[in-house]
Design a protein around this motif. Structure first.
Motif, PDB file in Angstrom:
ATOM      1  N   ARG A  95       0.816  -1.219   0.000  1.00 16.41           N
ATOM      2  CA  ARG A  95       0.000   0.000   0.000  1.00 16.41           C
ATOM      3  C   ARG A  95       0.847   1.265   0.000  1.00 16.41           C
ATOM      4  O   ARG A  95       0.348   2.344  -0.235  1.00 16.41           O
ATOM      5  CB  ARG A  95      -0.961   0.012   1.176  1.00 16.41           C
ATOM      6  N   ASP A 115      -0.478   8.940  -0.444  1.00 15.34           N
ATOM      7  CA  ASP A 115      -1.374   8.732   0.706  1.00 15.34           C
ATOM      8  C   ASP A 115      -0.724   9.090   2.035  1.00 15.34           C
ATOM      9  O   ASP A 115      -0.862   8.358   3.011  1.00 15.34           O
ATOM     10  CB  ASP A 115      -1.899   7.285   0.740  1.00 15.34           C
ATOM     11  N   ASP A 116      -0.001  10.215   2.062  1.00 18.61           N
ATOM     12  CA  ASP A 116       0.515  10.746   3.326  1.00 18.61           C
ATOM     13  C   ASP A 116       1.544   9.833   3.998  1.00 18.61           C
ATOM     14  O   ASP A 116       1.626   9.758   5.219  1.00 18.61           O
ATOM     15  CB  ASP A 116      -0.662  11.012   4.276  1.00 18.61           C
ATOM     16  N   ASP A 136      -0.741  13.284  -0.851  1.00 14.47           N
ATOM     17  CA  ASP A 136       0.439  12.606  -1.368  1.00 14.47           C
ATOM     18  C   ASP A 136       1.663  13.447  -1.055  1.00 14.47           C
ATOM     19  O   ASP A 136       1.632  14.673  -1.190  1.00 14.47           O
ATOM     20  CB  ASP A 136       0.348  12.416  -2.886  1.00 14.47           C
TER      21      ASP A 136
END
Length: 139
Positions: A95, A115-116, A136
């Motif tokens: 992920r 996604d940070d 992002d």
């Protein structure tokens, strides 16, 4: 035979006579789909060109430590590194779409992604640093 597109994506090195190129290999029949990218690290050492490392992943960034260790990250959530004459892989988590890697030395390295995601390597362990930005992280 399928047509391939080769793009130099990153470069690193500590001395002029020894540099490395990170090259993306894209399948021309499925353009723009990073899941089908391949990557190769090419070493140029005193004018000699050597295909050093090949992987069927999209390697997105490369950094060389002051001691000469080379680190690269992938959109598949892996950190690839070359210490001495051998490449190894740390598989973190699919992920993590990792897109940049940099550091201070061989024991303090950072990696960011989609996604940070912000990761930190201290000694030999990678851990996530919470940022709460919700976006992002890109170089």
């Amino acid at each position: 035979m399928r047509k391939k597109t080769y793009t130099i994506y990153d470069i690193c090195g500590n001395v002029e006579s020894n540099i490395r190129l990170l090259v993306h290999i894209e399948d021309a029949e499925i353009p723009g789909d990073w899941q089908f990218y391949e990557s190769v690290i090419i070493e140029i050492n005193n004018g000699t060109i050597n295909s050093e490392y090949y992987v069927k992943e999209w390697l997105t960034s490369m950094w060389q430590s002051p001691s000469g260790c080379v680190y690269t990250c992938s959109m598949n959530g892996s950190i690839h590194y070359r210490n001495s004459d051998r490449w190894d892989v740390v598989k973190l988590d699919r992920r993590y779409g990792l897109n940049d890697i940099w550091g201070i030395n061989d024991t303090t390295i950072y990696c960011c992604g989609l996604d940070d995601v912000l990761l930190s390597k201290v000694d030999s362990s990678w851990s996530q640093i919470p940022t709460r930005l919700g976006k992002d992280l890109i170089k």
